[in-house]
Scaffold this motif. Structure first.
Motif, mmCIF file in Angstrom:
data_model
loop_
_atom_site.group_PDB
_atom_site.id
_atom_site.type_symbol
_atom_site.label_atom_id
_atom_site.label_comp_id
_atom_site.label_asym_id
_atom_site.label_seq_id
_atom_site.Cartn_x
_atom_site.Cartn_y
_atom_site.Cartn_z
ATOM 1 N N TYR A 136 0.987 -1.309 -0.147
ATOM 2 C CA TYR A 136 -0.173 -0.045 -0.222
ATOM 3 C C TYR A 136 1.047 1.645 0.140
ATOM 4 O O TYR A 136 1.622 1.594 0.990
ATOM 5 N N PHE A 137 0.635 1.876 -1.200
ATOM 6 C CA PHE A 137 1.275 3.092 -0.996
ATOM 7 C C PHE A 137 0.283 4.295 -0.810
ATOM 8 O O PHE A 137 -0.631 4.106 -1.112
ATOM 9 N N ILE B 247 3.986 11.023 0.744
ATOM 10 C CA ILE B 247 3.549 9.052 0.568
ATOM 11 C C ILE B 247 4.606 8.486 1.021
ATOM 12 O O ILE B 247 5.316 8.285 1.200
ATOM 13 N N TYR B 248 3.797 7.087 1.106
ATOM 14 C CA TYR B 248 5.133 5.862 2.404
ATOM 15 C C TYR B 248 3.873 4.412 1.733
ATOM 16 O O TYR B 248 2.960 4.458 1.196
ATOM 17 N N ASP C 105 1.667 -4.508 8.537
ATOM 18 C CA ASP C 105 2.952 -6.539 8.577
ATOM 19 C C ASP C 105 4.407 -5.499 7.998
ATOM 20 O O ASP C 105 5.647 -6.572 8.885
ATOM 21 N N TYR C 106 4.811 -4.793 7.546
ATOM 22 C CA TYR C 106 5.897 -3.533 7.249
ATOM 23 C C TYR C 106 5.949 -2.793 7.037
ATOM 24 O O TYR C 106 5.169 -2.109 5.867
ATOM 25 N N GLU C 107 6.406 -2.134 7.221
ATOM 26 C CA GLU C 107 7.059 -0.709 6.787
ATOM 27 C C GLU C 107 8.686 -0.933 6.765
ATOM 28 O O GLU C 107 10.340 -0.953 7.419
ATOM 29 N N LEU D 199 7.984 9.743 1.468
ATOM 30 C CA LEU D 199 9.269 10.750 1.021
ATOM 31 C C LEU D 199 8.136 12.230 0.816
ATOM 32 O O LEU D 199 6.309 11.934 0.726
ATOM 33 N N ILE D 200 8.878 13.266 0.891
ATOM 34 C CA ILE D 200 7.828 13.894 0.269
ATOM 35 C C ILE D 200 7.911 14.657 -0.905
ATOM 36 O O ILE D 200 8.574 14.816 -1.352
ATOM 37 N N LEU D 201 6.994 14.671 -1.081
ATOM 38 C CA LEU D 201 6.427 15.002 -2.278
ATOM 39 C C LEU D 201 6.780 16.334 -3.114
ATOM 40 O O LEU D 201 6.422 17.372 -2.164
ATOM 41 N N PRO D 202 7.334 17.018 -4.333
ATOM 42 C CA PRO D 202 7.627 17.714 -5.193
ATOM 43 C C PRO D 202 6.070 18.908 -5.341
ATOM 44 O O PRO D 202 6.553 18.502 -6.329
ATOM 45 N N VAL D 203 5.358 18.736 -4.699
ATOM 46 C CA VAL D 203 4.412 19.233 -5.661
ATOM 47 C C VAL D 203 3.494 20.855 -4.370
ATOM 48 O O VAL D 203 3.776 20.913 -3.061
ATOM 49 N N GLN D 204 2.749 21.033 -5.945
ATOM 50 C CA GLN D 204 2.490 22.831 -4.809
ATOM 51 C C GLN D 204 1.752 22.400 -3.735
ATOM 52 O O GLN D 204 0.815 20.982 -3.653
ATOM 53 N N ASP D 205 0.759 22.914 -2.152
ATOM 54 C CA ASP D 205 0.444 22.312 -1.784
ATOM 55 C C ASP D 205 -1.158 22.809 -1.902
ATOM 56 O O ASP D 205 -2.314 22.080 -1.378
#
Length: 122
Positions: free
Chosen positions: A28-29, A40-41, A60-62, A68-74
């Motif tokens: 799952y993203f 995104i994670y 069950d997994y991380e 990750l911080i995405l480079p997009v406008q708020d």
């Protein structure tokens, strides 16, 4: 750097440093708002149910570098971000190098906002 390059670099890092347990059936993203904009994670679940999105809530997994911080406008519309991220993931996960190193065994990969419905990536 654009969103595709940013996610690509993150996935390449995960491919080089992570081993996902064989017991994981679905990836799952997740997308979420943060103080820096959007992130995104990645998580994995031992179960998958195509009729119940709650499978993605089972963590069950991380990976160690989960977020990750995405480079997009708020101000980007959430639906636009979801669509662009889905297209990016589909393209990147089809990449032979990434696919063979980390994502090749997964038939169930989904994406979504924490408070919304999931969309299928693979």
């Amino acid at each position: 750097m654009d969103i595709k390059d940013t996610i690509s670099n993150w996935l390449q890092e995960l491919s080089a440093t992570e081993t996902i347990p064989k017991s994981i059936k679905g990836l799952y993203f997740g997308l979420k708002g943060t103080l820096e904009g959007y992130a995104i994670y990645l998580t994995g679940a031992k179960s998958y149910d195509e009729n119940d999105d709650d499978w993605a809530c089972e963590i069950d997994y991380e990976p160690k570098n989960k977020y990750l911080i995405l480079p997009v406008q708020d101000s980007i519309c959430q639906w636009t971000l979801l669509k662009k991220t889905r297209e990016t993931l589909k393209e990147l996960l089809a990449n032979h190098k990434l696919k063979s190193q980390l994502f090749n065994k997964f038939d169930h990969i989904a994406l979504g906002f924490d408070d919304g419905e999931l969309v299928t990536v693979k």
